[in-house]
Design an enzyme around this catalytic site. Structure first.
Site, short mmCIF file in Angstrom:
data_model
loop_
_atom_site.label_atom_id
_atom_site.label_comp_id
_atom_site.label_asym_id
_atom_site.label_seq_id
_atom_site.Cartn_x
_atom_site.Cartn_y
_atom_site.Cartn_z
N ASN A 71 0.85 -1.19 0.00
CA ASN A 71 0.00 0.00 0.00
C ASN A 71 0.88 1.24 0.00
OD1 ASN A 71 0.47 0.83 2.86
ND2 ASN A 71 -0.44 -1.18 3.25
N ARG A 72 0.24 2.39 -0.06
CA ARG A 72 0.99 3.64 -0.28
C ARG A 72 1.57 4.26 0.99
NH1 ARG A 72 -0.78 7.11 -4.60
NH2 ARG A 72 -2.27 6.12 -6.00
#
Ligand code: CTP
Length: 415
Positions: free
Chosen positions: A207-208
């Site tokens: 994920n970011r």
């Protein structure tokens, strides 16, 4: 302010060079008075260059100026770091054996000691009595931080971080005479970054999350005097100095590390972006594209909800052993949709997860992840008014840690 910075003869003297920089950069006029032993660790040239003022440790230098009288009388604040066991003893018994102890006897303004020594020395009855004596006279003696000491040993006795001493000094200089670091004696576990769930030896689902918010929280908690354990999933930023770091990759590893660290933590903050799902199967070899078989389909399975498990583990421990209450803080990233707004979703999440505080981010793809600024609402299980905090991730973290300290205020540190 005119500040006298007394430096004791301990290895942590090198960290005090950073403290001196913080003072001078904030515009204060600093005179450094090292002890004889301190000069064996960091030389006079360093103190003179960084302070821009002459440095001496003897009452017999510049006798015509009667330095100890002048410095003691003129100082708006005296800060002693590292305050060694020897220096605490000499100050407590009113000795006047060098320029620093003479100056301390002449002091008219507030005095702050930031101790650093081996754990046994800090816990020795003689040192305890000296600290009590000094405190009873209105001298502020910070609790040392816990963690790795000079050798292989670790425990309470580390010099608090320069930023923490700076904050305490400023509070004292502004008249808060009983100032102690708000999280002194507390252990805070913080998860940060984004988990990565492997698909095969070269690929993962991630994920970011950059880890910036979790790292900023770790710095704020450390600066507030806490012993900090950072459980670091993938992060784009380095872990800060002065915190214990456990590196993890997957949600299951993070769960294991968080539950272990939480067992003796006063506060647990789940700032990590934990993958809700992981691939049901991890291929032992690289998944290849082939013309003779169909393209692969990835089946996902649910990861455990770590925050919820932490809440359950806390309840179980409290039930069994009358353990003191632990504060658990969750983070929520919400977008809101046609079914409900950000706050409505967040309030439902707070109830569902059972944590004490929920820090709510409003996310869009350009907001929050990887950015240096943030704007959050802090929701409390107690039903207190939602609190807004906006600014850099450092400022938001300071607001969260202040709120955590306030929530802990009526609870004494765990034994
Ligand atoms: N969290 C956790 N374990 C998970 C997923 C999330 O401990 N498996 C924690 C996060 O660290 C964060 C909080 O739970 O503190 C909220 O995470 P979020 O992903 O926003 O909530 P979800 O429960 O996943 O809800 P939803 O996906 O419906 O928004």
């Amino acid at each position: 302010m005119r500040i006298v910075l007394g430096v004791g003869g301990g290895i942590a003297a090198y960290k005090v060079a950073s403290l001196l920089r913080l003072f001078t950069e904030a515009g204060h006029n600093v005179t450094v008075i090292p002890t004889e032993a301190a000069i064996r660790f960091v030389g006079v040239a360093t103190w003179e260059a960084l302070s821009g003022n002459p440095v001496s440790n003897s009452v017999f230098d510049d006798v015509h100026q009667v330095n100890h009288v002048r410095l003691g009388h003129e100082a708006d604040l005296i800060v002693v770091a590292p305050a060694t066991a020897d220096l605490l003893a000499r100050a407590a018994t009113g000795q006047a054996s060098d320029l620093l102890t003479n100056t301390l006897l002449m002091a008219r303004g507030p005095v702050l000691f930031a101790p650093a020594m081996h754990t046994e020395m800090w816990q020795h009855a003689a040192t305890r009595a000296n600290v009590e004596t000094l405190r009873s006279r209105g001298v502020a003696v910070l609790e040392p931080a816990s963690g790795r000491l000079t050798g292989a040993d670790s425990g309470p006795g580390r010099l608090p971080e320069p930023e923490a001493i700076f904050d305490a000094a400023m509070a004292l200089g502004q008249g808060q005479s009983d100032y102690q670091l708000p999280l002194a004696g507390r252990t805070v576990t913080i998860s940060a970054g984004g988990t990565r769930e492997p698909l095969d030896p070269v690929r993962f689902l991630g994920n970011r999350s950059s880890g910036k918010q979790g790292v900023a929280l770790a710095v704020a908690a450390r600066n507030a005097g806490a012993t900090v354990r950072l459980i670091a999933a993938h992060m784009d930023v380095p872990a800060p100095a002065g915190v214990e770091v456990v590196t993890v990759e997957t949600a299951l590893q993070l769960r294991e590390a968080a539950l272990t660290a939480a067992a003796d933590s006063d506060v647990v903050i789940m700032a990590a972006a934990v993958a809700d799902f992981r691939p049901a199967e991890i291929s032992g070899t690289k998944i290849k594209k082939r013309d003779d078989t169909a393209d692969p389909v990835i089946t996902l399975v649910r990861n455990p909800d770590i925050l919820q498990e932490l809440v359950e583990a806390r309840h179980a421990a409290e039930h069994q052993a009358a353990r003191r209450h632990q504060l658990i803080v969750g983070f929520a990233a919400e977008t809101g949709d046609s079914q409900g707004d950000v706050l409505a979703y967040a309030e439902a999440k707070l109830k569902r997860k059972g944590c004490d505080l929920l820090v709510v981010n409003h996310v869009g793809t350009d907001k929050v992840f990887g950015q240096d600024t943030n704007s959050v609402v802090i929701l409390a299980r107690s039903g207190a008014e939602p609190q807004l905090a906006a600014g850099s991730k450092t400022e938001v973290s300071a607001a969260v840690i202040t709120r955590v300290s306030q929530e802990l205020n009526h609870v004494s540190p765990r034994a």
